[in-house]
Design a protein around this motif. Structure first.
Motif, PDB file in Angstrom:
ATOM      1  N   ASN A  74      -9.398   7.650  24.156  1.00 41.08           N
ATOM      2  CA  ASN A  74      -8.368   6.878  23.459  1.00 41.08           C
ATOM      3  C   ASN A  74      -8.997   5.957  22.421  1.00 41.08           C
ATOM      4  O   ASN A  74      -8.343   5.052  21.907  1.00 41.08           O
ATOM      5  CB  ASN A  74      -7.518   6.073  24.449  1.00 41.08           C
ATOM      6  CG  ASN A  74      -8.316   5.009  25.189  1.00 41.08           C
ATOM      7  OD1 ASN A  74      -9.543   5.058  25.247  1.00 41.08           O
ATOM      8  ND2 ASN A  74      -7.624   4.044  25.779  1.00 41.08           N
ATOM      9  N   SER A 104      -2.255   0.237  21.966  1.00 43.49           N
ATOM     10  CA  SER A 104      -2.349   0.467  23.403  1.00 43.49           C
ATOM     11  C   SER A 104      -2.938  -0.736  24.122  1.00 43.49           C
ATOM     12  O   SER A 104      -3.803  -1.437  23.600  1.00 43.49           O
ATOM     13  CB  SER A 104      -3.213   1.697  23.670  1.00 43.49           C
ATOM     14  OG  SER A 104      -3.423   1.873  25.051  1.00 43.49           O
ATOM     15  N   PHE A 147       1.757   6.767  25.558  1.00 48.06           N
ATOM     16  CA  PHE A 147       0.352   6.461  25.301  1.00 48.06           C
ATOM     17  C   PHE A 147      -0.252   5.450  26.271  1.00 48.06           C
ATOM     18  O   PHE A 147      -1.476   5.341  26.364  1.00 48.06           O
ATOM     19  CB  PHE A 147       0.184   5.959  23.858  1.00 48.06           C
ATOM     20  CG  PHE A 147       1.005   4.731  23.550  1.00 48.06           C
ATOM     21  CD1 PHE A 147       0.479   3.472  23.739  1.00 48.06           C
ATOM     22  CD2 PHE A 147       2.298   4.848  23.073  1.00 48.06           C
ATOM     23  CE1 PHE A 147       1.224   2.340  23.455  1.00 48.06           C
ATOM     24  CE2 PHE A 147       3.066   3.727  22.780  1.00 48.06           C
ATOM     25  CZ  PHE A 147       2.525   2.464  22.984  1.00 48.06           C
ATOM     26  N   ASP A 148       0.577   4.689  26.981  1.00 50.66           N
ATOM     27  CA  ASP A 148       0.060   3.727  27.952  1.00 50.66           C
ATOM     28  C   ASP A 148       0.389   4.112  29.391  1.00 50.66           C
ATOM     29  O   ASP A 148       0.171   3.319  30.309  1.00 50.66           O
ATOM     30  CB  ASP A 148       0.599   2.328  27.662  1.00 50.66           C
ATOM     31  CG  ASP A 148      -0.349   1.510  26.791  1.00 50.66           C
ATOM     32  OD1 ASP A 148      -1.536   1.882  26.703  1.00 50.66           O
ATOM     33  OD2 ASP A 148       0.090   0.502  26.197  1.00 50.66           O
TER      34      ASP A 148
END
Length: 278
Positions: A14, A26, A225-226
């Motif tokens: 990431n 993020s 994404f988290d």
């Protein structure tokens, strides 16, 4: 035999070499997926997904074991789509792109907007050189997202066309630049979890696709994404068991709009399809 998922996403890192203003912010610490965890993710994902994209957040080419990762994918017989900002492609040995697993390289041209303006022409020139010297069977898909035909859009379009010996031309749809090289267009989208998403009746997460984050957590799509809607971790439980759990099946119906959609998904502006059944 047809596999149950058309597409899946494995995030090998990431971390990114750029800091694009349109990208998600993020809360996760920067991390690399260990090679052995990737091997496990790839083995399990390849059994149920037709295409595997190396993508969620981050720039895959920053992973120091990237060549080894592709080699693992080739040994497993996977079909891989590499999603990249394109700025590091010229630093990778050309032999890496000959891996039999690699089907497509998708380049996000809008990432170039984070570069100083005087560095962008060289970046586009290098992308053109990469596409013109790639293995013949490898597809390169350039994606230029924009809120409209602004200065960056026009300059990038003109520079990319010039890299292929083309004069500026009106945008009426996708453009074929060379053999297996394409330029596609799209809008900048709103990430989930915020405001500004489009009203939607359903989406395709857990129906056509799912993702695995760099820490092994399984998410319903590449926009989580988290890991807000994470369903489990492949370090603790097999992937198919996670995706077949009552929690996952309930979330699948919710995302499809068969039951009330999660608030997190309702704010996502990436896609707003009609209600999907099946």
């Amino acid at each position: 035999m047809k596999k149950p998922f058309r597409h899946s996403f494995i995030e090998i890192t990431n971390s990114c070499n750029l800091a694009c203003g349109f990208c998600a912010r993020s809360a996760r610490p920067k991390a690399l997926m260990p090679v052995e965890l990737f091997r496990s993710a790839a083995e399990q994902t390849g059994k149920i997904s037709e295409v595997v994209s190396l993508h969620v957040l981050g720039e895959p080419l920053t992973h120091p074991a990237f060549p080894e990762i592709l080699s693992i994918c080739s040994a497993l017989g996977l079909k891989i789509n590499l999603v990249s900002n394109g700025t590091l492609l010229h630093k990778v040995p050309p032999s890496v792109f000959k891996e039999k697993c690699l089907s497509q390289v998708s380049v996000s041209l809008h990432a170039l907007s984070s570069l100083p303006a005087d560095e962008r022409p060289l970046a586009v020139k290098r992308l053109g050189e990469f596409a013109l010297t790639k293995p013949t069977e490898l597809t390169v898909s350039f994606r230029l997202r924009s809120g409209g035909p602004d200065g960056f859009f026009n300059e990038t379009l003109e520079a990319l066309l010039a890299a292929f010996g083309r004069a500026p031309e009106p945008v009426t749809g996708p453009i074929k630049l060379a053999g297996n090289v394409f330029l596609n267009f799209g809008e900048i989208f709103a990430w989930p979890g915020g405001s500004g998403g489009k009203a939607k009746a359903g989406c395709l997460g857990l129906r056509h696709n799912f993702g695995i984050l760099s820490d092994g957590r399984v998410v319903p799509c590449c926009l989580d994404f988290d890991g807000v809607l994470a369903l489990g971790n492949i370090k603790e439980k097999p992937l198919e068991a996670i995706l077949g759990s009552p929690q996952a099946l309930a979330l699948k119906d919710s995302i499809a709009g068969l039951t009330p959609m999660p608030a997190y998904c309702a704010t996502c502006g990436f896609i707003a399809p009609k209600r999907h059944k099946g």
